[in-house]
Scaffold this active site. Structure first.
Site: not given
Length: 368
Positions: A79-80, A220
């Site tokens: 998610s990053h 997320e």
């Protein structure tokens, strides 16, 4: 008519390279799926560096952001990782963030360092203060770093882990864009307001904790929306303040909840104090993209504390932490924070970082 780069960018979808688990979480373990390729960390970092340079960052910022983003992808924090590239580039393309900003570092007391990121990214601002941080810790045993006018759009563990590898204890707070409701509220006030800390552990990798004060990170939620999977019950509310597990409703004017009810809400408040008010930066609800439609990086603040635990004669600090960790495992805790991240890192170092062929083609197109 040929579409603009911004229009094209907003249509891109950097899908997760790995199948999403039933409950998406930071540091999810990596698995190999059909159609996946493997790329080395250095090769991915090189491609990302070219992308950042092509979109108006300085060489220094490109180096730091590329290593950060590639590191998140390597360590399974999907998610990053490259999932965030469209958001980075939209903020650069719209002029919301200055990719060539030169941070202003002030050591205003023996231990207190103020950094004005000048509307640039937070990681290059933190790097610019490295020498001042080292000097403060060596001379006083502690450095407090207040960064303002900065854009933090990544995980926090890359900011604190390096200090733990030097035997130091590090703690950081970051606020952001208002997308979290206070406990009992119906409108967003807080950002996801993550906290991270890292500590050395004797004869082991540093223990690193990185978590949002919201039920889950905003990235997320975006992954759930991309996969059209519902959020866990109690995760958020829709635009009318009604409970919702629909990630699209949460993203379209809704908001997340804080974890742990009023207790998590109090910690989110603390993060606003530390990262927003104390640094002289913006509070999360003060963020407004204005005319920069499509920009995604919140302009807020970051507070970092770095402590030398050997001061005061505590030379056995790392051994004490190791003893505590052993006790946690003996008590039935199945794993320590960060273990999945380290497992993903080792997997990637041995076999390469998993990435879909489509994602790699898109990245190479942006780098060309």
């Amino acid at each position: 008519m040929r579409q603009s780069f911004a229009q094209w960018l907003r249509q891109q979808r950097f899908a997760p390279s790995r199948k999403l688990p039933a409950e998406i979480s930071r540091g999810a373990a990596m698995t190999t799926g059909p159609g996946e390729l493997r790329i080395s960390f250095n090769d991915l970092r090189s491609v990302l560096r070219d992308i950042f340079l092509n979109n108006g960052t300085s060489n220094v910022a490109a180096d730091i952001l590329a290593a950060n983003c590639a590191g998140c992808e390597r360590d399974g924090a999907i998610s990053h990782g490259i999932f965030r590239i469209p958001g980075y580039l939209a903020s650069l393309e719209t002029g919301w963030v200055d990719g060539k900003a030169e941070p202003d570092v002030e050591r205003i007391s023996p231990s207190f360092i103020r950094i004005d990121a000048r509307n640039g990214f937070a990681q290059p601002a933190l790097a610019a203060g490295a020498e001042a941080i080292k000097t403060a810790v060596e001379s006083t045993g502690i450095a407090i770093v207040a960064i303002r006018n900065s854009h933090h759009f990544s995980a926090l563990w890359p900011d604190v882990e390096p200090f733990a590898r030097e035997g130091l204890l590090a703690l950081t707070f970051v606020n952001g864009l208002a997308n979290v409701v206070p406990h009992g509220g119906h409108a967003p006030v807080y950002g996801t307001n993550p906290i991270a800390f890292a500590t050395p552990v004797a004869n082991a990798e540093p223990l690193v904790v990185d978590q949002a004060t919201s039920v889950m990170a905003n990235g997320e939620v975006r992954l759930h929306a991309l996969a059209n999977t519902p959020l866990p019950p109690g995760a958020g509310v829709d635009s009318a303040g009604r409970p919702s597990t629909d990630p699209h409703a949460v993203l379209a004017g809704g908001a997340l909840n804080t974890f742990g009810g009023y207790k998590g809400s109090s910690i989110a408040f603390l993060v606003e104090l530390m990262a927003g008010a104390l640094t002289g930066g913006q509070l999360s609800f003060e963020n407004d993209f204005g005319e920069c439609v499509g920009a995604q990086t919140p302009k807020a603040g970051q507070l970092l504390m770095v402590i030398d635990p050997t001061r005061g004669g505590n030379a056995g600090f790392a051994q004490r932490v190791s003893h505590l960790c052993s006790r946690l495992i003996d008590a039935g805790q199945d794993r320590l924070p960060g273990q999945r991240r380290y497992a993903s890192r080792l997997n990637a170092e041995r076999f390469g970082i998993p990435i879909s062929g489509d994602n790699l083609l898109q990245l190479k197109a942006l780098a060309a």
